[in-house]
Design an enzyme around this catalytic site. Structure first.
Site, PDB file in Angstrom:
ATOM      1  N   ALA A 260      15.071 -31.615 -22.845  1.00 48.35           N
ATOM      2  CA  ALA A 260      13.890 -30.864 -23.342  1.00 48.35           C
ATOM      3  C   ALA A 260      12.906 -31.847 -23.362  1.00 48.35           C
ATOM      4  O   ALA A 260      11.621 -31.146 -23.863  1.00 48.35           O
ATOM      5  CB  ALA A 260      14.187 -30.462 -24.784  1.00 48.35           C
TER       6      ALA A 260
ATOM      7  N   ASN B 165      25.791 -35.434 -24.021  1.00 52.34           N
ATOM      8  CA  ASN B 165      24.604 -34.716 -23.686  1.00 52.34           C
ATOM      9  C   ASN B 165      23.604 -35.372 -22.853  1.00 52.34           C
ATOM     10  O   ASN B 165      23.191 -36.549 -23.245  1.00 52.34           O
ATOM     11  CB  ASN B 165      23.944 -34.276 -24.995  1.00 52.34           C
ATOM     12  CG  ASN B 165      24.919 -32.959 -25.774  1.00 52.34           C
ATOM     13  OD1 ASN B 165      25.580 -33.704 -26.609  1.00 52.34           O
ATOM     14  ND2 ASN B 165      25.149 -31.919 -25.048  1.00 52.34           N
TER      15      ASN B 165
ATOM     16  N   ARG C 287      36.927 -40.311 -10.949  1.00 52.52           N
ATOM     17  CA  ARG C 287      36.501 -41.204  -9.754  1.00 52.52           C
ATOM     18  C   ARG C 287      35.447 -42.043  -9.910  1.00 52.52           C
ATOM     19  O   ARG C 287      34.872 -42.632  -9.188  1.00 52.52           O
ATOM     20  CB  ARG C 287      36.754 -40.491  -8.252  1.00 52.52           C
ATOM     21  CG  ARG C 287      38.092 -40.440  -7.870  1.00 52.52           C
ATOM     22  CD  ARG C 287      38.119 -39.711  -6.177  1.00 52.52           C
ATOM     23  NE  ARG C 287      37.555 -38.507  -6.354  1.00 52.52           N
ATOM     24  CZ  ARG C 287      38.262 -37.390  -6.779  1.00 52.52           C
ATOM     25  NH1 ARG C 287      39.615 -37.339  -6.872  1.00 52.52           N
ATOM     26  NH2 ARG C 287      37.641 -36.268  -6.431  1.00 52.52           N
TER      27      ARG C 287
ATOM     28  N   ASP D 116      27.585 -29.899 -33.745  1.00 50.56           N
ATOM     29  CA  ASP D 116      27.509 -28.660 -34.111  1.00 50.56           C
ATOM     30  C   ASP D 116      27.982 -27.429 -33.511  1.00 50.56           C
ATOM     31  O   ASP D 116      27.812 -26.239 -33.777  1.00 50.56           O
ATOM     32  CB  ASP D 116      25.836 -28.393 -33.905  1.00 50.56           C
ATOM     33  CG  ASP D 116      25.621 -28.290 -32.460  1.00 50.56           C
ATOM     34  OD1 ASP D 116      26.290 -28.946 -31.707  1.00 50.56           O
ATOM     35  OD2 ASP D 116      24.232 -28.080 -32.077  1.00 50.56           O
ATOM     36  N   GLY D 117      28.909 -27.988 -32.517  1.00 53.50           N
ATOM     37  CA  GLY D 117      29.866 -26.729 -31.970  1.00 53.50           C
ATOM     38  C   GLY D 117      29.060 -26.104 -30.824  1.00 53.50           C
ATOM     39  O   GLY D 117      29.554 -25.473 -30.160  1.00 53.50           O
TER      40      GLY D 117
ATOM     41  N   ASP E 170      19.942 -34.420 -34.830  1.00 46.69           N
ATOM     42  CA  ASP E 170      19.081 -34.209 -33.477  1.00 46.69           C
ATOM     43  C   ASP E 170      18.263 -32.841 -33.833  1.00 46.69           C
ATOM     44  O   ASP E 170      17.947 -32.361 -33.042  1.00 46.69           O
ATOM     45  CB  ASP E 170      19.956 -33.904 -32.210  1.00 46.69           C
ATOM     46  CG  ASP E 170      18.821 -34.046 -30.632  1.00 46.69           C
ATOM     47  OD1 ASP E 170      17.799 -34.583 -30.981  1.00 46.69           O
ATOM     48  OD2 ASP E 170      19.134 -33.853 -29.925  1.00 46.69           O
TER      49      ASP E 170
ATOM     50  N   ALA F 106      17.513 -27.555 -26.610  1.00 47.72           N
ATOM     51  CA  ALA F 106      16.270 -28.593 -27.055  1.00 47.72           C
ATOM     52  C   ALA F 106      16.474 -28.765 -28.448  1.00 47.72           C
ATOM     53  O   ALA F 106      15.895 -28.279 -29.167  1.00 47.72           O
ATOM     54  CB  ALA F 106      15.061 -27.664 -26.670  1.00 47.72           C
ATOM     55  N   GLY F 107      17.403 -29.956 -28.579  1.00 44.72           N
ATOM     56  CA  GLY F 107      17.597 -30.211 -30.202  1.00 44.72           C
ATOM     57  C   GLY F 107      18.649 -29.361 -30.848  1.00 44.72           C
ATOM     58  O   GLY F 107      18.927 -28.240 -30.196  1.00 44.72           O
TER      59      GLY F 107
HETATM   60 ZN   LIG Z   1      16.803 -35.767 -29.730  1.00 51.82          ZN
END
Ligand SMILES: [Zn+2]
Length: 378
Positions: A133, A212, A220, A241-242, A267, A302-303
């Site tokens: 983001a 992430n 490999r 956070d799932g 985050d 985005a976070g």
């Molecule tokens: Zn962040």
């Protein structure tokens, strides 16, 4: 002033003590089992865990740290404190040199006031392939001069820099950061396994939200994940956070890195605690639907809209950790990353009385910072 909390289940590093603890002048002075001496404030059997330490957080309650607005930043910090976070970094995102300097100098004042524990630069020295983001127009090559100016603007409060180790001059900037006492965090990176190892050798000690914004594990072509997860020098951040990862991957990371090298982070972005709608993260427009934040353009995650109490609860319920283990990865390990573990991060005699009181279903009912209730448990 002395406070005794009685009839508590105290989640200490060596196990859960059914008993009491005493706080004097903001510090924990005694922890005992059984009935408290004298009258105490009864917690009726509720659990007490150490205040959460969040080393990666962009805001909340509608306010965004990257905007550099001090009132908003105070509101975001107070919101997260209500969810048990008693120590936090304010994370900036990729922005123009001028915007970064002005946000940094505004937030440095709040660090000096003790509202924030420091500033984290997430970018601008990150990979265009893995920028998530972040504004691609503001990405730039690692720049020792620019970093030195930013550290000046931060007046000693810049604590972390997320950088992609494969970029030109990245290893020099990592060395500079480490020499200045700034934690070099590797992430938002398209690095190979070997390039990641080079980043660790240069002084990288944290993995910015492992999994992430980096190439996935491949048998490999192991990439950054295998390098970061297995290296004893590196603490891995997880967004539990799932949404950002499946609980099985959080478990896998935990099994490899152990509690001593795993730090849960939020985050979190501005929408946290507010609800669905359209927000900005730095210069990027973000739409939040059902609590999931995505860029309006392109749809990258985005976070998050996570708070540390939810991350803690999910660590127990979805990842299967004990309360003692969950407390370690939400408090002690991130405190150690910040160099603050001698003073906070666990319920231990001599440490700051930063405490979170949790009900049987692990909801926050009380929060204490340095011996003062921010929220008094009923
Ligand atoms: Zn962040």
């Amino acid at each position: 002033m002395s406070i005794t909390l009685s009839e508590a289940r105290v989640v200490a590093p060596d196990g859960i003590h059914e008993g009491w603890l005493t706080i004097e002048d903001g510090r924990i002075t005694h922890i005992g089992r059984g009935a408290a001496p004298g009258n105490g404030h009864s917690l009726s059997g509720m659990h007490v865990v150490p205040g959460f330490v969040d080393i990666h957080n962009h805001g909340g309650a509608g306010a965004s740290f990257p905007s550099g607005d001090p009132e908003g930043a105070r509101r975001a910090a107070a919101f997260h404190a209500g969810h048990g976070t008693t120590t936090m970094l304010a994370s900036l995102v990729t922005a123009s040199p001028g915007d970064l300097v002005s946000a940094t100098s505004a937030l440095a004042d709040l660090c000096a006031d003790g509202v924030l524990a420091g500033i984290h630069f997430e970018g601008p020295y990150i990979s265009a392939e893995r920028c998530g983001a972040h504004d691609p127009a503001q990405l730039r090559a690692p720049d020792r001069e620019e970093l030195s100016g930013l550290l000046k603007a931060g007046r000693g409060h810049v604590r972390m820099l997320t950088i992609a180790p494969e970029l030109p001059d990245a290893l020099d900037v990592i060395r500079d950061a480490a020499a200045e006492g700034v934690i070099a965090a590797l992430g938002h990176s398209d690095a190979t396994f070997d390039q990641t190892i080079a980043g660790i050798e240069a002084g990288g000690t944290v993995a910015t939200h492992l999994f992430n914004a980096m190439p996935p594990l491949h048998h490999r072509d192991p990439g950054p994940i295998a390098a970061l997860l297995q290296d004893e020098r590196v603490t891995v951040e997880l967004i539990n956070d799932g949404v950002h990862m499946h609980p099985a991957m959080a478990r896998l990371a935990y099994e490899v890195a152990g509690a001593g090298r795993t730090a849960l982070i939020t985050d979190a972005m501005a929408a946290t605690g507010v609800g669905d709608g359209t927000y900005v993260l730095g210069t990027m427009r973000v739409r939040v639907e059902d609590g999931v934040a995505r860029l309006v353009e392109g749809g990258s995650i985005a976070g998050s809209t996570l708070t540390m109490d939810v991350a803690f609860r999910r660590a127990v319920r979805s990842v299967g950790l004990s309360l003692v283990e969950a407390a370690e990865i939400c408090s002690l390990t991130p405190a150690r990353v910040l160099g603050l573990a001698a003073r906070l991060g666990s319920i231990s005699v001599g440490k700051d009385a930063d405490l979170v009181v949790l009900s049987d279903d692990l909801e926050v009912t009380g929060v204490m910072k340095r011996g003062e209730w921010l929220t008094e448990p009923r």
